[in-house]
Each structure stands twice: as C-alpha cells, then as structure tokens.
Motif scaffolding. Sequence first.
Motif, PDB file in Angstrom:
ATOM      1  N   ILE A 254      48.138  57.943  37.247  1.00 17.90           N
ATOM      2  CA  ILE A 254      48.000  56.502  37.468  1.00 17.90           C
ATOM      3  C   ILE A 254      46.750  56.017  36.743  1.00 17.90           C
ATOM      4  CG2 ILE A 254      47.711  54.692  39.189  1.00 17.90           C
ATOM      5  CD1 ILE A 254      49.140  56.502  41.186  1.00 17.90           C
ATOM      6  N   ILE A 255      46.909  54.993  35.924  1.00 16.06           N
ATOM      7  CA  ILE A 255      45.794  54.488  35.124  1.00 16.06           C
ATOM      8  C   ILE A 255      44.722  53.869  36.022  1.00 16.06           C
ATOM      9  CG2 ILE A 255      45.112  52.863  33.321  1.00 16.06           C
ATOM     10  CD1 ILE A 255      46.772  55.271  32.359  1.00 16.06           C
ATOM     11  N   ASP A 256      43.536  54.444  35.960  1.00 20.20           N
ATOM     12  CA  ASP A 256      42.387  53.942  36.719  1.00 20.20           C
ATOM     13  C   ASP A 256      41.428  53.282  35.731  1.00 20.20           C
ATOM     14  OD1 ASP A 256      40.463  53.415  38.566  1.00 20.20           O
ATOM     15  OD2 ASP A 256      39.749  55.481  38.750  1.00 20.20           O
ATOM     16  N   HIS A 257      41.670  52.011  35.487  1.00 17.86           N
ATOM     17  CA  HIS A 257      40.900  51.272  34.490  1.00 17.86           C
ATOM     18  C   HIS A 257      40.491  49.943  35.123  1.00 17.86           C
ATOM     19  CE1 HIS A 257      39.884  49.127  30.807  1.00 17.86           C
ATOM     20  NE2 HIS A 257      40.028  50.251  30.106  1.00 17.86           N
ATOM     21  N   LYS A 258      39.220  49.811  35.418  1.00 22.18           N
ATOM     22  CA  LYS A 258      38.730  48.670  36.190  1.00 22.18           C
ATOM     23  C   LYS A 258      39.101  47.331  35.566  1.00 22.18           C
ATOM     24  CE  LYS A 258      34.552  46.874  38.408  1.00 22.18           C
ATOM     25  NZ  LYS A 258      33.095  47.090  38.626  1.00 22.18           N
ATOM     26  N   LYS A 259      38.966  47.224  34.256  1.00 25.33           N
ATOM     27  CA  LYS A 259      39.192  45.932  33.596  1.00 25.33           C
ATOM     28  C   LYS A 259      40.644  45.483  33.691  1.00 25.33           C
ATOM     29  CE  LYS A 259      38.671  43.485  29.194  1.00 25.33           C
ATOM     30  NZ  LYS A 259      38.242  43.584  27.772  1.00 25.33           N
ATOM     31  N   ILE A 260      41.586  46.361  33.360  1.00 26.40           N
ATOM     32  CA  ILE A 260      42.988  45.930  33.343  1.00 26.40           C
ATOM     33  C   ILE A 260      43.624  45.952  34.736  1.00 26.40           C
ATOM     34  CG2 ILE A 260      43.282  46.641  30.948  1.00 26.40           C
ATOM     35  CD1 ILE A 260      44.862  49.055  31.909  1.00 26.40           C
ATOM     36  N   ASN A 261      42.955  46.591  35.703  1.00 25.75           N
ATOM     37  CA  ASN A 261      43.470  46.592  37.079  1.00 25.75           C
ATOM     38  C   ASN A 261      42.941  45.424  37.902  1.00 25.75           C
ATOM     39  OD1 ASN A 261      45.112  48.840  36.880  1.00 25.75           O
ATOM     40  ND2 ASN A 261      43.534  50.273  37.557  1.00 25.75           N
ATOM     41  N   ARG A 262      41.951  44.732  37.368  1.00 21.61           N
ATOM     42  CA  ARG A 262      41.308  43.644  38.109  1.00 21.61           C
ATOM     43  C   ARG A 262      42.287  42.531  38.467  1.00 21.61           C
ATOM     44  NH1 ARG A 262      36.693  41.901  34.643  1.00 21.61           N
ATOM     45  NH2 ARG A 262      38.409  41.026  33.409  1.00 21.61           N
ATOM     46  N   ILE A 263      43.311  42.355  37.658  1.00 24.30           N
ATOM     47  CA  ILE A 263      44.252  41.254  37.852  1.00 24.30           C
ATOM     48  C   ILE A 263      45.086  41.399  39.125  1.00 24.30           C
ATOM     49  CG2 ILE A 263      46.173  42.295  36.563  1.00 24.30           C
ATOM     50  CD1 ILE A 263      46.642  39.487  35.364  1.00 24.30           C
ATOM     51  N   GLY A 264      45.174  42.606  39.671  1.00 27.95           N
ATOM     52  CA  GLY A 264      46.030  42.822  40.842  1.00 27.95           C
ATOM     53  C   GLY A 264      45.276  43.185  42.101  1.00 27.95           C
ATOM     54  N   GLU A 265      44.070  42.665  42.269  1.00 28.57           N
ATOM     55  CA  GLU A 265      43.210  43.068  43.382  1.00 28.57           C
ATOM     56  C   GLU A 265      43.655  42.524  44.737  1.00 28.57           C
ATOM     57  OE1 GLU A 265      39.356  41.795  42.096  1.00 28.57           O
ATOM     58  OE2 GLU A 265      38.930  43.684  41.059  1.00 28.57           O
ATOM     59  N   ASN A 266      44.418  41.445  44.748  1.00 27.99           N
ATOM     60  CA  ASN A 266      44.859  40.853  46.009  1.00 27.99           C
ATOM     61  C   ASN A 266      46.243  41.370  46.409  1.00 27.99           C
ATOM     62  OD1 ASN A 266      42.525  39.183  46.256  1.00 27.99           O
ATOM     63  ND2 ASN A 266      43.424  37.783  44.746  1.00 27.99           N
ATOM     64  N   LYS A 267      46.519  41.349  47.687  1.00 22.14           N
ATOM     65  CA  LYS A 267      47.733  41.958  48.229  1.00 22.14           C
ATOM     66  C   LYS A 267      49.007  41.433  47.578  1.00 22.14           C
ATOM     67  CE  LYS A 267      50.374  42.599  52.503  1.00 22.14           C
ATOM     68  NZ  LYS A 267      50.437  42.366  53.972  1.00 22.14           N
ATOM     69  N   PHE A 268      49.082  40.131  47.322  1.00 18.45           N
ATOM     70  CA  PHE A 268      50.329  39.543  46.837  1.00 18.45           C
ATOM     71  C   PHE A 268      50.354  39.323  45.322  1.00 18.45           C
ATOM     72  CE2 PHE A 268      49.999  38.271  51.309  1.00 18.45           C
ATOM     73  CZ  PHE A 268      51.204  38.761  51.785  1.00 18.45           C
ATOM     74  N   ASP A 269      49.332  39.779  44.619  1.00 20.56           N
ATOM     75  CA  ASP A 269      49.331  39.667  43.158  1.00 20.56           C
ATOM     76  C   ASP A 269      50.494  40.453  42.562  1.00 20.56           C
ATOM     77  OD1 ASP A 269      47.088  38.107  43.219  1.00 20.56           O
ATOM     78  OD2 ASP A 269      45.693  39.722  42.715  1.00 20.56           O
ATOM     79  N   LEU A 270      51.143  39.866  41.560  1.00 29.83           N
ATOM     80  CA  LEU A 270      52.300  40.427  40.860  1.00 29.83           C
ATOM     81  C   LEU A 270      53.574  40.458  41.702  1.00 29.83           C
ATOM     82  CD1 LEU A 270      49.690  41.963  39.341  1.00 29.83           C
ATOM     83  CD2 LEU A 270      51.622  42.784  38.011  1.00 29.83           C
ATOM     84  N   SER A 271      53.566  39.742  42.811  1.00 28.49           N
ATOM     85  CA  SER A 271      54.805  39.575  43.569  1.00 28.49           C
ATOM     86  C   SER A 271      55.666  38.545  42.851  1.00 28.49           C
ATOM     87  CB  SER A 271      54.499  39.095  44.990  1.00 28.49           C
ATOM     88  OG  SER A 271      53.918  37.796  44.957  1.00 28.49           O
ATOM     89  N   LYS A 272      56.885  38.386  43.305  1.00 31.98           N
ATOM     90  CA  LYS A 272      57.789  37.437  42.663  1.00 31.98           C
ATOM     91  C   LYS A 272      57.224  36.013  42.733  1.00 31.98           C
ATOM     92  CE  LYS A 272      62.796  37.344  42.191  1.00 31.98           C
ATOM     93  NZ  LYS A 272      64.085  37.662  42.852  1.00 31.98           N
ATOM     94  N   ASP A 273      56.682  35.647  43.889  1.00 29.56           N
ATOM     95  CA  ASP A 273      56.117  34.305  44.048  1.00 29.56           C
ATOM     96  C   ASP A 273      54.871  34.114  43.189  1.00 29.56           C
ATOM     97  OD1 ASP A 273      58.085  33.518  45.786  1.00 29.56           O
ATOM     98  OD2 ASP A 273      56.942  33.966  47.599  1.00 29.56           O
ATOM     99  N   TRP A 274      54.112  35.188  42.976  1.00 30.14           N
ATOM    100  CA  TRP A 274      52.917  35.105  42.136  1.00 30.14           C
ATOM    101  C   TRP A 274      53.302  34.720  40.711  1.00 30.14           C
ATOM    102  CZ3 TRP A 274      51.326  37.836  37.757  1.00 30.14           C
ATOM    103  CH2 TRP A 274      49.974  37.742  37.408  1.00 30.14           C
TER     104      TRP A 274
END
Length: 227
Positions: A74-94
């Motif tokens: 699993i990619i552990d990269h702080k910069k590119i993972n920052r976008i999904g820090e909240n529980k509902f980030d990248l959900s369908k509604d997001w």
Amino acid sequence: MIWKEIYYINLFFNKHSTNVSNVYGTVTDLMLNDIWKIYHYSVVVHHFNEQDMIDKSNIIKNVGLSKYSNLINIIDHKKINRIGENKFDLSKDWYLAQQNESSLKELSNNVNNYFRNIMSGKTINCMWTTYYESKYLISGKGFKKGFIGLNDLSTKLNSNSIYLAYLCNNFYPQSYTQRIFPESTYALIEILHFISHSAIRDGKEIWIYIPSIRMRNLLNHWILENS
C-alpha cells in the motif's frame, strides 16, 4: 453593444436525474471567439447490487488471495494521500459535490504522479478504478487506458497489472436498509475483488494507491490478519 444569446443546459446529471435527454441542450455560437469548456457525460452508472455483493463476499476468506497478502504494497506517500484524510473523501457523494472541482484536479495529478513518476509504470502494467460516472472527472493522459469500472470486474482480468489505484470509498446507498454485512465489510469486499483481478493472482508483487484513509485502513487490517 454586442448581444449574446444564451441557452441553459443541465450539465450536472446525477442520481436525482430521471431523464437522460435533460442533459443535452442547444447552444448557438455567435462566433465571438469564446472559449467553451468541454464536459463529458457517461450514461453508464455504477449501481449497488446486493446479490453481487453476496456472491463476492467469500473473497475476504479466500485462501488463494490471502496467501498472497504479503505481496500487497500500500502506497504510503503523505503528499498524494492527503486528499483522502476525511472519512467520506472519495465517496460517491464526494465526487458529485461541485465544490470539489479543485480536489478532483489534485486527485488526477496525484494518480498521474503515482503511475508515471513514483512507480515509473508502463500503461500495460497500470490498472485503476472508480465509479463509472466519475471516470471523466479524473482520467488523464498517463493512465486513461488502464481504467476498469467496478461493474466490469466480474468479466475483466489484467494479469499484467502490478500498479493499481483504487479511487473509491465504498458506502451503502441510503436506500439500502437491509444491510446483510456491516458497511466496512462491503467496502473491503469491493477493494479485495479489484485487487484479485491484478497480477497478484499469478503470485506477483503489486503496489496500490488508495487515497481514502478509510479504505487504506480496512485493507491494512485485512493484510495484518492474513500475514
């Protein structure tokens, strides 16, 4: 004075839309050299299917996949993972939220950076997925061809794919109340099913970018349980 003729178009087709024809409208170009923004629209939409989820549920305890759990990186990269820090980030509604336009651009850049720079992957070795209706919001030149929709995973395999990107954060639709499995189990089923269609089925090591912290944690927990 220059007059400009304007027609209103419904460009935001979502789960509340009932008539596909409403997406289209008419625009008269008065040759004013305006710059028109191109919008993509797909009539293919990802739908939750309870029976499909039940049929795929054995993947969690699938011996053939769990024995290769140590091959999943699993990619552990702080910069590119920052976008999904909240529980509902990248959900369908997001994805459907209009205020996330800058985030969608950031996500596209992150995926392109991951495939092309961090992993130096060739097109044939890259595979990614998201909801069908979100595909055109994030696809880029560096990874467009590697897309496999969630609805396609029952029929498509890519044994060359060693670099993966899972750009979803799966939740039950609000209309689904029966909930045979916990919501976290449903999410885990979906991401494991995606992984199982990659080169890992041939015992090859894979790398996967999962921007959603919720989905990363679910997969990490499964790997620890099966290591």
